[in-house]
Design an enzyme around this catalytic site. Structure first.
Site, PDB file in Angstrom:
ATOM      1  N   GLU A 122       0.824  -1.210   0.000  1.00 24.38           N
ATOM      2  CA  GLU A 122       0.000   0.000   0.000  1.00 24.38           C
ATOM      3  C   GLU A 122       0.858   1.260   0.000  1.00 24.38           C
ATOM      4  O   GLU A 122       1.877   1.322   0.669  1.00 24.38           O
ATOM      5  CB  GLU A 122      -0.870  -0.044   1.269  1.00 24.38           C
ATOM      6  CG  GLU A 122      -1.968   0.951   1.329  1.00 24.38           C
ATOM      7  CD  GLU A 122      -2.817   0.790   2.601  1.00 24.38           C
ATOM      8  OE1 GLU A 122      -3.178  -0.351   2.973  1.00 24.38           O
ATOM      9  OE2 GLU A 122      -3.104   1.822   3.213  1.00 24.38           O
ATOM     10  N   GLU A 126      -3.128  10.618   2.893  1.00 21.92           N
ATOM     11  CA  GLU A 126      -4.290  10.668   3.770  1.00 21.92           C
ATOM     12  C   GLU A 126      -4.421  12.030   4.433  1.00 21.92           C
ATOM     13  O   GLU A 126      -3.445  12.725   4.666  1.00 21.92           O
ATOM     14  CB  GLU A 126      -4.246   9.542   4.813  1.00 21.92           C
ATOM     15  CG  GLU A 126      -5.483   8.682   4.689  1.00 21.92           C
ATOM     16  CD  GLU A 126      -5.471   7.405   5.492  1.00 21.92           C
ATOM     17  OE1 GLU A 126      -6.538   6.819   5.693  1.00 21.92           O
ATOM     18  OE2 GLU A 126      -4.387   6.967   5.915  1.00 21.92           O
TER      19      GLU A 126
END
Ligand code: NAG
Ligand code: NAG
Ligand code: NAG
Ligand code: NAG
Ligand code: NAG
Ligand code: NAG
Length: 367
Positions: A122, A126
């Site tokens: 990943e 964010e």
């Protein structure tokens, strides 16, 4: 108890993963054989997010609303449990992605734009709705969440106020995070636990938002991490994606797990040559439905008004004549229901893992 909680959080504040890892995969190729091949983007394409795109290449969750508008695609949180997401069905095997987006505001609201693989590699951007000064970057290899030093935050102008260009450039040697043409961070292969934690398997693009501050559904530690309780009366909270440029560094038709083993090494990903169906689908002119969805809100209402009368007449017809059709309808409804249940289960699992301490909230934070 409260004191322990607060000090534990204070300690965590410095160490915390800036992003939370995703924890679910339908078929983990590291311990399962026969995981399905992945469609490759196999080239480059600019996706205009104010147009509706083929459902064959971007799929939407049923939790919360994802809508096409003039300035882009919106991910709206209106109430408890909303978690609108969109993910690409195509994968990149090393590549570059530029996401032009505006994060959602709102205390406790988390916006994210990430790349993720089926074995839980990943790479993340964010944003916390209440943090108007920083963006978070993070990465995970093979879903390993056992340490909290991977996340890094960077100062920037309020990501909730304006659109910015968040670019990831990912090769076998290094990952770069670029903000508006400036490189913020570079991670070399060897720096990620000698490569063991380095994201290196085909990833798709996942966009979305959720409410970490939803006190009804989350533990206090999660609420605290997300910046505090969400007051849904202050919503709706909207994240908007305007455009995504995606470039696959391989020319391929699909990527296969046929040769994969527990190492998760990129050398074991099989590149299947051929014409990319995803690229072909992206380049196709959009259908009628897509054009209607790209219209302005007013135009849609006007059209809907006209259509409604027709639909009313037609529905009488269908009710009377077409029992068969209704059975099919029920089946479709059952399928949607099943999909919704599956998504709800995934979200529950994700939150359970958070609550169970996989993200550093263990023990002390349960007030
Ligand atoms: C494979 O590994 C994942 C993640 O560690 C785990 O959740 C899953 O249960 C495992 N599956 C099998 C079939 O061993
Ligand atoms: C994108 O792909 C097109 C061919 O489809 C090619 O002409 C162009 O150079 C590519 N652009 C980049 C930046 O790779
Ligand atoms: C989509 O956005 C572009 C600018 O990025 C604009 O030129 C175009 O008119 C928009 N399309 C729609 C349907 O709003
Ligand atoms: C935003 O994040 C930065 C980096 O973690 C932190 O120093 C700052 O206090 C945060 N601001 C708010 C309002 O939470
Ligand atoms: C997960 O990462 C930690 C910290 O980098 C490391 O100590 C551990 O060995 C890793 N676990 C696996 C299974 O690679
Ligand atoms: C976004 O940033 C990348 C990296 O600097 C750049 O190559 C790309 O052209 C930018 N995209 C847009 C739409 O400005």
């Amino acid at each position: 108890m409260l004191a322990i909680t607060l000090s534990a959080l204070a300690v965590l504040a410095g160490l915390l993963p800036t992003a939370l890892a995703q924890t679910h995969t339908d078929c983990n190729p590291l311990n399962t054989t026969g995981c399905p091949d992945m469609p490759a983007l196999g080239g480059n394409y600019t996706f205009d997010f104010n147009k509706t795109m083929s459902e064959k290449i971007w799929t939407e969750s049923n939790q919360g609303s994802v809508d096409r508008r003039d300035d882009g695609t919106t991910f709206t949180i209106e109430g408890s449990g909303d978690a609108p997401t969109l993910k690409s069905t195509f994968y990149l095997f090393f590549g570059r992605v530029s996401i032009i987006m505006k994060a959602a505001n709102g205390q406790g609201i988390v916006s994210s734009a990430i790349l993720q693989s089926e074995c839980l590699d990943e790479i993340d951007w964010e944003f916390l709705g209440s943090n108007t000064t920083h963006v978070m970057t993070n990465y995970f290899g093979k879903g390993n969440t056992t340490d909290y030093t991977r996340g890094k935050e960077f100062a920037m102008a309020a990501p909730q106020e304006d659109f910015h260009n968040y670019t990831l450039d990912w090769t076998a040697e290094r990952i770069q995070w670029w903000l508006d043409g400036k490189m913020l961070r570079e991670l070399k292969y060897g720096e990620a636990l000698g490569g063991k934690n380095y994201p290196q398997t085909p990833m798709n693009i996942r966009l979305g938002s959720w409410s970490g501050g939803d006190v009804k559904n989350n533990d206090p530690g999660v609420v605290e991490w997300a910046g505090g309780a969400t007051d849904f009366k202050k919503g709706p909270f909207v994240m908007t994606v305007r455009e995504i440029y995606a470039e696959d560094y391989h020319t391929a038709k699909t990527y296969s797990w046929a040769n994969m083993d527990a190492t998760g090494d990129w050398q074991k990903v099989k590149v299947v040559e051929g014409k990319s169906e995803s690229l072909e689908e992206a380049q196709k002119p959009h259908g009628v439905k897509n054009r209607i969805m790209a219209l302005s809100q007013t135009a849609k209402i006007a059209i809907a008004g006209g259509v409604l009368g027709f639909v009313l007449i037609l529905s009488c017809f269908i009710t009377i004549c077409c029992v068969k059709q209704r059975r099919a309808g029920r089946k479709e409804f059952a399928e949607i229901q099943a999909q919704e249940d599956k998504e709800a289960a995934e979200l529950r699992e994700y939150k359970n893992k958070m609550a169970a301490g996989h993200f550093g909230y263990a023990g002390g934070n349960r007030v």
